[in-house]
Write a protein that holds these residues in place. Structure first.
Motif, PDB file in Angstrom:
ATOM      1  N   TRP A 540       0.824  -1.214   0.000  1.00  0.00           N
ATOM      2  CA  TRP A 540       0.000   0.000   0.000  1.00  0.00           C
ATOM      3  C   TRP A 540       0.856   1.261   0.000  1.00  0.00           C
ATOM      4  O   TRP A 540       0.512   2.244  -0.667  1.00  0.00           O
ATOM      5  CB  TRP A 540      -0.954  -0.014   1.187  1.00  0.00           C
ATOM      6  CG  TRP A 540      -1.953   1.118   1.118  1.00  0.00           C
ATOM      7  CD1 TRP A 540      -2.098   2.152   1.968  1.00  0.00           C
ATOM      8  CD2 TRP A 540      -2.934   1.316   0.085  1.00  0.00           C
ATOM      9  NE1 TRP A 540      -3.086   2.984   1.569  1.00  0.00           N
ATOM     10  CE2 TRP A 540      -3.635   2.493   0.401  1.00  0.00           C
ATOM     11  CE3 TRP A 540      -3.287   0.610  -1.057  1.00  0.00           C
ATOM     12  CZ2 TRP A 540      -4.654   2.993  -0.392  1.00  0.00           C
ATOM     13  CZ3 TRP A 540      -4.304   1.092  -1.845  1.00  0.00           C
ATOM     14  CH2 TRP A 540      -4.979   2.270  -1.517  1.00  0.00           C
ATOM     15  N   ASP A 541       1.936   1.243   0.723  1.00  0.00           N
ATOM     16  CA  ASP A 541       2.841   2.391   0.710  1.00  0.00           C
ATOM     17  C   ASP A 541       3.370   2.656  -0.692  1.00  0.00           C
ATOM     18  O   ASP A 541       3.490   3.818  -1.119  1.00  0.00           O
ATOM     19  CB  ASP A 541       4.015   2.165   1.669  1.00  0.00           C
ATOM     20  CG  ASP A 541       3.599   2.274   3.132  1.00  0.00           C
ATOM     21  OD1 ASP A 541       2.495   2.826   3.387  1.00  0.00           O
ATOM     22  OD2 ASP A 541       4.344   1.793   3.997  1.00  0.00           O
ATOM     23  N   GLU A 542       3.685   1.570  -1.416  1.00  0.00           N
ATOM     24  CA  GLU A 542       4.178   1.719  -2.785  1.00  0.00           C
ATOM     25  C   GLU A 542       3.083   2.286  -3.696  1.00  0.00           C
ATOM     26  O   GLU A 542       3.362   3.148  -4.548  1.00  0.00           O
ATOM     27  CB  GLU A 542       4.654   0.370  -3.310  1.00  0.00           C
ATOM     28  CG  GLU A 542       5.327   0.464  -4.683  1.00  0.00           C
ATOM     29  CD  GLU A 542       5.840  -0.879  -5.177  1.00  0.00           C
ATOM     30  OE1 GLU A 542       6.399  -0.909  -6.291  1.00  0.00           O
ATOM     31  OE2 GLU A 542       5.669  -1.887  -4.461  1.00  0.00           O
ATOM     32  N   VAL A 543       1.839   1.819  -3.518  1.00  0.00           N
ATOM     33  CA  VAL A 543       0.726   2.330  -4.315  1.00  0.00           C
ATOM     34  C   VAL A 543       0.513   3.814  -4.042  1.00  0.00           C
ATOM     35  O   VAL A 543       0.356   4.627  -4.960  1.00  0.00           O
ATOM     36  CB  VAL A 543      -0.575   1.545  -3.998  1.00  0.00           C
ATOM     37  CG1 VAL A 543      -1.789   2.225  -4.640  1.00  0.00           C
ATOM     38  CG2 VAL A 543      -0.462   0.116  -4.485  1.00  0.00           C
ATOM     39  N   GLU A 544       0.539   4.190  -2.776  1.00  0.00           N
ATOM     40  CA  GLU A 544       0.277   5.580  -2.387  1.00  0.00           C
ATOM     41  C   GLU A 544       1.367   6.531  -2.855  1.00  0.00           C
ATOM     42  O   GLU A 544       1.103   7.703  -3.144  1.00  0.00           O
ATOM     43  CB  GLU A 544       0.123   5.681  -0.872  1.00  0.00           C
ATOM     44  CG  GLU A 544      -1.164   5.089  -0.327  1.00  0.00           C
ATOM     45  CD  GLU A 544      -2.340   6.031  -0.534  1.00  0.00           C
ATOM     46  OE1 GLU A 544      -2.759   6.698   0.424  1.00  0.00           O
ATOM     47  OE2 GLU A 544      -2.849   6.102  -1.675  1.00  0.00           O
ATOM     48  N   SER A 545       2.582   6.041  -2.943  1.00  0.00           N
ATOM     49  CA  SER A 545       3.690   6.907  -3.347  1.00  0.00           C
ATOM     50  C   SER A 545       3.706   7.168  -4.856  1.00  0.00           C
ATOM     51  O   SER A 545       4.384   8.091  -5.319  1.00  0.00           O
ATOM     52  CB  SER A 545       5.029   6.281  -2.933  1.00  0.00           C
ATOM     53  OG  SER A 545       5.248   5.061  -3.643  1.00  0.00           O
ATOM     54  N   GLU A 546       2.980   6.394  -5.595  1.00  0.00           N
ATOM     55  CA  GLU A 546       2.957   6.530  -7.051  1.00  0.00           C
ATOM     56  C   GLU A 546       1.852   7.490  -7.478  1.00  0.00           C
ATOM     57  O   GLU A 546       0.700   7.339  -7.078  1.00  0.00           O
ATOM     58  CB  GLU A 546       2.733   5.155  -7.693  1.00  0.00           C
ATOM     59  CG  GLU A 546       2.724   5.159  -9.200  1.00  0.00           C
ATOM     60  CD  GLU A 546       4.003   5.696  -9.799  1.00  0.00           C
ATOM     61  OE1 GLU A 546       3.934   6.742 -10.475  1.00  0.00           O
ATOM     62  OE2 GLU A 546       5.069   5.068  -9.568  1.00  0.00           O
ATOM     63  N   GLU A 547       2.208   8.509  -8.270  1.00  0.00           N
ATOM     64  CA  GLU A 547       1.223   9.491  -8.709  1.00  0.00           C
ATOM     65  C   GLU A 547       0.540   9.071  -9.999  1.00  0.00           C
ATOM     66  O   GLU A 547      -0.590   9.485 -10.277  1.00  0.00           O
ATOM     67  CB  GLU A 547       1.886  10.858  -8.894  1.00  0.00           C
ATOM     68  CG  GLU A 547       2.408  11.462  -7.594  1.00  0.00           C
ATOM     69  CD  GLU A 547       2.990  12.844  -7.801  1.00  0.00           C
ATOM     70  OE1 GLU A 547       2.982  13.318  -8.975  1.00  0.00           O
ATOM     71  OE2 GLU A 547       3.429  13.457  -6.817  1.00  0.00           O
ATOM     72  N   ASN A 548       1.209   8.277 -10.813  1.00  0.00           N
ATOM     73  CA  ASN A 548       0.643   7.826 -12.076  1.00  0.00           C
ATOM     74  C   ASN A 548      -0.361   6.699 -11.815  1.00  0.00           C
ATOM     75  O   ASN A 548      -0.016   5.672 -11.235  1.00  0.00           O
ATOM     76  CB  ASN A 548       1.767   7.343 -13.003  1.00  0.00           C
ATOM     77  CG  ASN A 548       1.243   6.968 -14.378  1.00  0.00           C
ATOM     78  OD1 ASN A 548       0.577   5.959 -14.537  1.00  0.00           O
ATOM     79  ND2 ASN A 548       1.573   7.788 -15.365  1.00  0.00           N
ATOM     80  N   PHE A 549      -1.606   6.901 -12.266  1.00  0.00           N
ATOM     81  CA  PHE A 549      -2.657   5.934 -11.953  1.00  0.00           C
ATOM     82  C   PHE A 549      -2.457   4.606 -12.687  1.00  0.00           C
ATOM     83  O   PHE A 549      -2.815   3.550 -12.170  1.00  0.00           O
ATOM     84  CB  PHE A 549      -4.038   6.526 -12.282  1.00  0.00           C
ATOM     85  CG  PHE A 549      -4.463   7.600 -11.319  1.00  0.00           C
ATOM     86  CD1 PHE A 549      -5.130   7.274 -10.148  1.00  0.00           C
ATOM     87  CD2 PHE A 549      -4.168   8.928 -11.569  1.00  0.00           C
ATOM     88  CE1 PHE A 549      -5.512   8.258  -9.250  1.00  0.00           C
ATOM     89  CE2 PHE A 549      -4.543   9.919 -10.679  1.00  0.00           C
ATOM     90  CZ  PHE A 549      -5.211   9.584  -9.509  1.00  0.00           C
ATOM     91  N   LYS A 550      -1.878   4.640 -13.862  1.00  0.00           N
ATOM     92  CA  LYS A 550      -1.571   3.400 -14.568  1.00  0.00           C
ATOM     93  C   LYS A 550      -0.590   2.570 -13.753  1.00  0.00           C
ATOM     94  O   LYS A 550      -0.724   1.348 -13.620  1.00  0.00           O
ATOM     95  CB  LYS A 550      -1.001   3.715 -15.952  1.00  0.00           C
ATOM     96  CG  LYS A 550      -0.814   2.477 -16.840  1.00  0.00           C
ATOM     97  CD  LYS A 550      -0.144   2.854 -18.143  1.00  0.00           C
ATOM     98  CE  LYS A 550      -1.037   3.705 -19.003  1.00  0.00           C
ATOM     99  NZ  LYS A 550      -2.173   2.942 -19.568  1.00  0.00           N
ATOM    100  N   SER A 551       0.395   3.257 -13.162  1.00  0.00           N
ATOM    101  CA  SER A 551       1.395   2.555 -12.339  1.00  0.00           C
ATOM    102  C   SER A 551       0.768   2.000 -11.065  1.00  0.00           C
ATOM    103  O   SER A 551       1.141   0.917 -10.595  1.00  0.00           O
ATOM    104  CB  SER A 551       2.538   3.510 -11.993  1.00  0.00           C
ATOM    105  OG  SER A 551       3.202   3.952 -13.165  1.00  0.00           O
ATOM    106  N   LYS A 552      -0.184   2.732 -10.489  1.00  0.00           N
ATOM    107  CA  LYS A 552      -0.875   2.239  -9.293  1.00  0.00           C
ATOM    108  C   LYS A 552      -1.519   0.879  -9.579  1.00  0.00           C
ATOM    109  O   LYS A 552      -1.438  -0.059  -8.771  1.00  0.00           O
ATOM    110  CB  LYS A 552      -1.956   3.233  -8.850  1.00  0.00           C
ATOM    111  CG  LYS A 552      -1.451   4.524  -8.215  1.00  0.00           C
ATOM    112  CD  LYS A 552      -2.625   5.423  -7.854  1.00  0.00           C
ATOM    113  CE  LYS A 552      -2.161   6.743  -7.253  1.00  0.00           C
ATOM    114  NZ  LYS A 552      -1.641   6.594  -5.880  1.00  0.00           N
ATOM    115  N   PHE A 553      -2.172   0.778 -10.741  1.00  0.00           N
ATOM    116  CA  PHE A 553      -2.826  -0.481 -11.088  1.00  0.00           C
ATOM    117  C   PHE A 553      -1.814  -1.610 -11.271  1.00  0.00           C
ATOM    118  O   PHE A 553      -2.061  -2.752 -10.869  1.00  0.00           O
ATOM    119  CB  PHE A 553      -3.665  -0.308 -12.359  1.00  0.00           C
ATOM    120  CG  PHE A 553      -5.073   0.182 -12.091  1.00  0.00           C
ATOM    121  CD1 PHE A 553      -6.058  -0.700 -11.678  1.00  0.00           C
ATOM    122  CD2 PHE A 553      -5.400   1.521 -12.239  1.00  0.00           C
ATOM    123  CE1 PHE A 553      -7.346  -0.261 -11.426  1.00  0.00           C
ATOM    124  CE2 PHE A 553      -6.682   1.966 -11.986  1.00  0.00           C
ATOM    125  CZ  PHE A 553      -7.673   1.078 -11.576  1.00  0.00           C
TER     126      PHE A 553
END
Length: 599
Positions: A540-553
């Motif tokens: 979750w920390d990695e997801v939250e730190s990413e601003e690009n939504f494609k990268s979040k997925f």
């Protein structure tokens, strides 16, 4: 008579907007009525309304309710119980058969009136107004008003069912057998009795008296010049004169007509059934006072498509001239084609309840679906990636079968640059395109597209147009006209550029976020599907730190699934919860789809 559909629709929109329709039924709602879905509602946002749907879906029943709505009218004229077909007085929830409608009185006050089927001794099919039904959502009458119920609307009503509008000749010839000893067969009976009819047509006899001085006919009517012109216009044939008379010379009451053209004179015995029905319709409408309620059940019967189209024009013109409210049921694609969505109400069965639902504001192309007709033109939406396609298809699916049947979303690999440089140049050459482009939000380079119609002649140069296209698309696009185009290379190139700008202005849209992933992203849902895994906090920390939504997925997918193919599964999960949530982005795309459907 020269009528154009677009002009008539524009005039009716203006009449509606300027509140020129007096004693107009604004809506009707059915808390419990026959086989309609409970609390079905119809808004009459346009003075010409068309009911569309399969046989037995409640269209005629709804017309009967509207017939019974005004003062002095009752649905009992068409709907009543018998020993074979008894009608329950109450639903399972103890609700009576009833409907209510809304209209504005002469002071502009909005009044709601309910009519309900009441059990009365000696009259089991009595309908009357009642106090407002609060349980049905009706507004209570203010305490300072000195009444318990609102008065029903006062309105002249015309109801014509064209499946039963037969001439007197047809009624006898097709549905009777001679019972008179003087006639050996029906042909002989008609020949003998037509002598009386001929005297009336010739004017030598005005009224024929039968046994006990009973009248055998009503006064002969000569069709007016206006009526003859209207009949000629609709039927596409030049009539010189016409006469109509109601009588019972052929046993039952009916009407006969006599036509005269430049070539012949003949009665309904030699006329087509469509001719006779149109005469009846024209005379009824022509004699109707202004602001009448006109209800037509399948008026297309026995009319060919050309006559149906001209009938539609005639009816719209009558609303323009006399401010009528016209409501009809139909199976005719010609009668609904090119009407605004506000005019079309689609009836179809709710498979879970067995009752019939009413969908409003469906485009005429969607109505074709419910008539089980092939759709002549499907809208085609081109998108630049697979996720955009999935998102649009999910929204279209949520709008129902009508939208699904009329819109197809296609993804073409190559990205937005290929769409702009290749696809748009081809599509812009078709003036009647049904193809649209929906790009991701990051492709929106300007707040508003250039409307080439707003450009001056001085601005229509190759240099200026090229710069406008580049600022709008973000890329430089080359145009190569055919060297044989009239006007030469420069003029041909300018024409192509203007067409490109026109298409871009009218047919290119954007999704409401920079990336499609951003549209469906839901932080709470993303966190919930990680469950209670040991590395949840780290992921979750990695997801939250990413601003690009494609990268979040992709981070989320990597944590949940083993293979890259599973990203589609993850997108589908998020799309489903997003559609159920119906946030601002969802509503924005619904509006986008509706603009395309109404193009």
């Amino acid at each position: 008579m020269n009528l154009e559909l677009s002009d008539l629709l524009q005039s009716l929109n203006a009449i509606n907007a300027n509140h020129q329709l007096k004693n107009y039924i604004d809506l009707i709602q059915f808390p419990f009525y026959r086989n309609l879905e409970l609390n079905s509602r119809i808004n009459f946002d346009f003075p010409f309304t068309v009911f569309v749907g399969p046989n037995g879906s409640g269209k005629s029943s709804t017309l009967h309710a509207l017939y019974g709505a005004p003062e002095g009218q009752t649905p009992y004229d068409f709907w009543f119980d018998t020993a074979v077909d008894p009608i329950k007085y109450y639903s399972d929830e103890k609700k009576r058969h009833s409907f209510f409608y809304s209209y504005k009185d002469q002071n502009g006050a909005n009044l709601e009136v309910v009519k309900a089927r009441i059990r009365r001794s000696g009259n089991p099919n009595y309908w009357e107004t009642s106090r407002p039904l609060k349980w049905a959502g009706m507004r209570p009458i203010p305490d300072d008003e000195d009444r318990e119920r609102n008065p029903p609307i006062k309105k002249n009503v015309i109801y014509l069912d064209f499946r039963s509008e037969l001439s007197a000749f047809d009624k006898y010839f097709y549905f009777r057998e001679p019972t008179h000893l003087k006639s050996r067969n029906k042909q002989e009976y008609l020949r003998r009795k037509s002598k009386q009819l001929q005297k009336v047509f010739l004017g030598t006899t005005q009224i024929v008296h039968g046994p006990h001085q009973s009248w055998q006919n009503k006064t002969l009517k000569n069709l007016t010049e206006e009526e003859i012109k209207a009949i000629s216009f609709i039927l596409g044939r030049e009539y010189v004169s016409g006469k109509i008379v109601e009588h019972k010379f052929f046993t039952d009451w009916g009407f006969s007509v006599k036509f005269k053209t430049n070539l012949a004179s003949y009665s309904e015995a030699f006329a087509g059934s469509g001719e006779v029905a149109i005469v009846k319709l024209i005379t009824e409408i022509n004699e109707a006072p202004n602001y009448s309620l006109i209800l037509l059940d399948e008026p297309e019967v026995s009319l060919h498509p050309g006559a149906q189209h001209r009938l539609k024009l005639y009816l719209l013109d009558q609303i323009k001239r006399k401010k009528h409210q016209i409501i009809l049921s139909t199976h005719s694609p010609t009668l609904i084609e090119d009407l605004p969505k506000e005019a079309i109400k689609v009836f179809y069965q709710n498979l879970s309840s067995g009752r019939f639902k009413i969908d409003q504001d469906r485009t005429y192309k969607e109505a074709f679906y419910h008539l089980e007709l092939p759709n002549p033109e499907k809208y085609e939406i081109i998108v630049e990636d697979v996720l955009s396609k999935k998102i649009l298809e999910a929204v279209i699916q949520s709008l129902g079968h009508g939208a699904v049947s009329t819109i197809e979303v296609k993804f073409f690999p190559g990205g937005s640059s290929i769409i702009k440089t290749d696809f748009l140049k081809v599509y812009s050459q078709n003036d009647n395109t049904t193809r649209f482009i929906v790009l991701d939000g990051d492709e929106k380079k300007v707040d508003r597209h250039v409307n080439p119609d707003s450009l001056t002649d001085a601005e229509k140069t190759e240099e200026i147009l090229s710069e406008l296209i580049k600022s709008q698309t973000g890329i430089k696009i080359s145009f190569h006209p055919n060297s044989y185009d009239e006007g030469g290379q420069v003029e041909g190139k300018i024409d192509l550029m203007l067409r490109y700008l026109k298409y871009y202005n009218e047919c290119v849209y954007y999704l409401p976020a920079q990336q499609p992933e951003e549209i469906i992203w839901n932080r709470d849902y993303a966190e919930s599907i990680l469950g209670v895994r040991d590395d949840k906090e780290e992921v979750w920390d990695e997801v939250e730190s990413e601003e690009n939504f494609k990268s979040k997925f992709y981070i989320l997918k990597k944590a949940l699934f083993d293979t890259d193919e599973k990203i589609d599964n993850l997108y589908s999960m998020f799309i489903k919860q997003w559609v159920n949530k119906k946030d601002d982005n969802f509503e924005s795309i619904v509006n986008l789809i509706n603009r395309i459907r109404n193009h």
